[in-house]
Scaffold this motif. Structure first.
Motif, PDB file in Angstrom:
ATOM      1  N   ILE A  81       3.076  71.576  29.223  1.00 49.37           N
ATOM      2  CA  ILE A  81       1.796  71.239  28.597  1.00 49.37           C
ATOM      3  C   ILE A  81       1.172  70.054  29.341  1.00 49.37           C
ATOM      4  CG2 ILE A  81       0.616  70.479  26.498  1.00 49.37           C
ATOM      5  CD1 ILE A  81       1.718  73.239  26.236  1.00 49.37           C
ATOM      6  N   GLY A  82       0.030  70.289  29.963  1.00 53.50           N
ATOM      7  CA  GLY A  82      -0.711  69.227  30.622  1.00 53.50           C
ATOM      8  C   GLY A  82      -1.893  68.794  29.779  1.00 53.50           C
ATOM      9  N   PRO A  83      -2.643  67.796  30.240  1.00 48.59           N
ATOM     10  CA  PRO A  83      -3.788  67.292  29.470  1.00 48.59           C
ATOM     11  C   PRO A  83      -4.822  68.358  29.126  1.00 48.59           C
ATOM     12  CG  PRO A  83      -3.224  65.759  31.218  1.00 48.59           C
ATOM     13  CD  PRO A  83      -2.409  66.980  31.460  1.00 48.59           C
ATOM     14  N   ARG A  84      -5.122  69.267  30.078  1.00 47.75           N
ATOM     15  CA  ARG A  84      -6.149  70.281  29.816  1.00 47.75           C
ATOM     16  C   ARG A  84      -5.725  71.234  28.716  1.00 47.75           C
ATOM     17  NH1 ARG A  84     -10.914  69.561  30.020  1.00 47.75           N
ATOM     18  NH2 ARG A  84     -10.545  68.490  31.995  1.00 47.75           N
ATOM     19  N   VAL A  85      -4.478  71.673  28.743  1.00 48.10           N
ATOM     20  CA  VAL A  85      -3.982  72.567  27.685  1.00 48.10           C
ATOM     21  C   VAL A  85      -3.950  71.825  26.352  1.00 48.10           C
ATOM     22  CG1 VAL A  85      -2.016  73.928  26.869  1.00 48.10           C
ATOM     23  CG2 VAL A  85      -2.645  73.962  29.292  1.00 48.10           C
ATOM     24  N   ALA A  86      -3.533  70.559  26.379  1.00 50.06           N
ATOM     25  CA  ALA A  86      -3.480  69.773  25.146  1.00 50.06           C
ATOM     26  C   ALA A  86      -4.875  69.626  24.540  1.00 50.06           C
ATOM     27  CB  ALA A  86      -2.879  68.395  25.422  1.00 50.06           C
ATOM     28  N   LEU A  87      -5.886  69.400  25.372  1.00 48.06           N
ATOM     29  CA  LEU A  87      -7.265  69.302  24.873  1.00 48.06           C
ATOM     30  C   LEU A  87      -7.716  70.619  24.279  1.00 48.06           C
ATOM     31  CD1 LEU A  87      -9.403  67.238  27.418  1.00 48.06           C
ATOM     32  CD2 LEU A  87      -8.514  66.532  25.200  1.00 48.06           C
ATOM     33  N   THR A  88      -7.364  71.717  24.930  1.00 50.32           N
ATOM     34  CA  THR A  88      -7.749  73.034  24.420  1.00 50.32           C
ATOM     35  C   THR A  88      -7.140  73.290  23.048  1.00 50.32           C
ATOM     36  OG1 THR A  88      -7.942  73.942  26.655  1.00 50.32           O
ATOM     37  CG2 THR A  88      -7.679  75.520  24.856  1.00 50.32           C
ATOM     38  N   ILE A  89      -5.876  72.906  22.887  1.00 43.22           N
ATOM     39  CA  ILE A  89      -5.207  73.091  21.594  1.00 43.22           C
ATOM     40  C   ILE A  89      -5.913  72.282  20.510  1.00 43.22           C
ATOM     41  CG2 ILE A  89      -3.092  72.587  20.300  1.00 43.22           C
ATOM     42  CD1 ILE A  89      -1.527  73.311  22.855  1.00 43.22           C
ATOM     43  N   LEU A  90      -6.199  71.006  20.783  1.00 42.63           N
ATOM     44  CA  LEU A  90      -6.847  70.154  19.791  1.00 42.63           C
ATOM     45  C   LEU A  90      -8.289  70.583  19.531  1.00 42.63           C
ATOM     46  CD1 LEU A  90      -5.545  66.613  20.827  1.00 42.63           C
ATOM     47  CD2 LEU A  90      -4.753  68.070  18.953  1.00 42.63           C
ATOM     48  N   SER A  91      -8.907  71.272  20.506  1.00 36.88           N
ATOM     49  CA  SER A  91     -10.271  71.759  20.326  1.00 36.88           C
ATOM     50  C   SER A  91     -10.309  73.058  19.530  1.00 36.88           C
ATOM     51  CB  SER A  91     -10.945  71.988  21.686  1.00 36.88           C
ATOM     52  OG  SER A  91     -11.115  70.781  22.395  1.00 36.88           O
ATOM     53  N   SER A  92      -9.226  73.816  19.584  1.00 45.01           N
ATOM     54  CA  SER A  92      -9.207  75.160  19.012  1.00 45.01           C
ATOM     55  C   SER A  92      -8.758  75.210  17.560  1.00 45.01           C
ATOM     56  CB  SER A  92      -8.289  76.058  19.852  1.00 45.01           C
ATOM     57  OG  SER A  92      -8.713  76.096  21.195  1.00 45.01           O
ATOM     58  N   VAL A  93      -8.005  74.216  17.134  1.00 42.80           N
ATOM     59  CA  VAL A  93      -7.448  74.260  15.786  1.00 42.80           C
ATOM     60  C   VAL A  93      -7.405  72.848  15.209  1.00 42.80           C
ATOM     61  CG1 VAL A  93      -5.077  74.060  16.637  1.00 42.80           C
ATOM     62  CG2 VAL A  93      -5.491  75.100  14.404  1.00 42.80           C
ATOM     63  N   ASP A  94      -7.676  72.743  13.932  1.00 48.12           N
ATOM     64  CA  ASP A  94      -7.601  71.457  13.243  1.00 48.12           C
ATOM     65  C   ASP A  94      -6.193  70.877  13.380  1.00 48.12           C
ATOM     66  OD1 ASP A  94      -8.658  69.551  10.996  1.00 48.12           O
ATOM     67  OD2 ASP A  94      -6.734  70.297  10.255  1.00 48.12           O
ATOM     68  N   SER A  95      -6.120  69.566  13.550  1.00 47.32           N
ATOM     69  CA  SER A  95      -4.820  68.914  13.768  1.00 47.32           C
ATOM     70  C   SER A  95      -3.830  69.215  12.660  1.00 47.32           C
ATOM     71  CB  SER A  95      -5.005  67.393  13.895  1.00 47.32           C
ATOM     72  OG  SER A  95      -5.783  67.066  15.021  1.00 47.32           O
ATOM     73  N   ASN A  96      -4.295  69.149  11.413  1.00 48.12           N
ATOM     74  CA  ASN A  96      -3.400  69.421  10.289  1.00 48.12           C
ATOM     75  C   ASN A  96      -2.916  70.867  10.290  1.00 48.12           C
ATOM     76  OD1 ASN A  96      -3.584  66.802   9.252  1.00 48.12           O
ATOM     77  ND2 ASN A  96      -5.452  67.292   8.134  1.00 48.12           N
ATOM     78  N   GLU A  97      -3.804  71.788  10.681  1.00 50.19           N
ATOM     79  CA  GLU A  97      -3.408  73.197  10.748  1.00 50.19           C
ATOM     80  C   GLU A  97      -2.408  73.420  11.875  1.00 50.19           C
ATOM     81  OE1 GLU A  97      -3.116  77.299  10.155  1.00 50.19           O
ATOM     82  OE2 GLU A  97      -3.703  75.639   8.860  1.00 50.19           O
TER      83      GLU A  97
END
Length: 202
Positions: A81-97
């Motif tokens: 997991i690099g920064p770009r993938v991590a940003l995509t994850i946080l952009s795609s789904v609410d943190s709590n979800e």
């Protein structure tokens, strides 16, 4: 280490924004979850930041909340997991979800996130599960949407949304279809992106 910045928001073109801190303008990449909280241009904001130094670049990532920054850092510790993938994850789904998916072994929901396959979903669950047991859930915050009536401005909003989705891993045609599907003629680019990503995940 740059841990936090307070400055004037000069520009916001997801996934990047420009922040003027006492005359020094920083280029900052941020997840869409942070963009939803940004004020209008020329307003002051505080961002929690994570600084990455590579051989070919120095990159700065910004987050609206300290919890979101900590989750980003936890994601970076996962193998692959690099920064770009991590940003995509946080952009795609609410943190709590996202935390719920991890703690409840819900790999089926994780694979709906752009760029996350079955193996990566399993890796996320295995490597993050124990690190998120004390995650504090936060209440959702209402969004203030921008209303745009000017056609040329509307086209720019749609283009910004498409560009952001491409930067987050969508193919150009896929991004265009996603934006067309969710746009109602009034949403801001940030809201269009959020709805497009939600359609992908749900």
């Amino acid at each position: 280490m740059i841990g936090q910045l307070r400055g004037i928001l000069l520009e916001k073109q997801p996934p990047q924004l420009l922040l003027d801190v006492n005359g020094i303008v920083y280029e900052i990449d941020a997840p869409m979850s942070t963009f939803y909280h940004l004020p209008e241009i020329n307003q002051q904001i505080i961002l929690h930041t994570h600084f990455v130094v590579r051989e070919d670049a120095q990159l700065l990532y910004g987050f609206y909340s300290r919890e979101e920054k900590n989750l980003f850092r936890t994601l970076l510790k996962v193998n692959g997991i690099g920064p770009r993938v991590a940003l995509t994850i946080l952009s795609s789904v609410d943190s709590n979800e996202f935390v719920r998916c991890i703690t409840q072994n819900d790999s089926a929901s994780l694979v709906r996130i752009p760029g996350v396959g079955k193996k990566m979903a399993e890796r996320l669950i295995i490597e993050m599960r124990d690190k998120l047991v004390d995650w504090q859930q936060t209440a959702p915050i209402e969004l203030n949407l921008l209303k745009n009536k000017d056609n040329s401005g509307r086209n720019q909003i749609l283009q910004d949304a498409i560009s952001a989705l491409i930067a987050l891993g969508y193919k150009p045609q896929e991004a265009s279809r996603a934006v067309s599907k969710v746009d109602d003629g009034q949403y801001s680019s940030e809201e269009i992106i959020r709805k497009a990503l939600k359609e992908k995940v749900v």
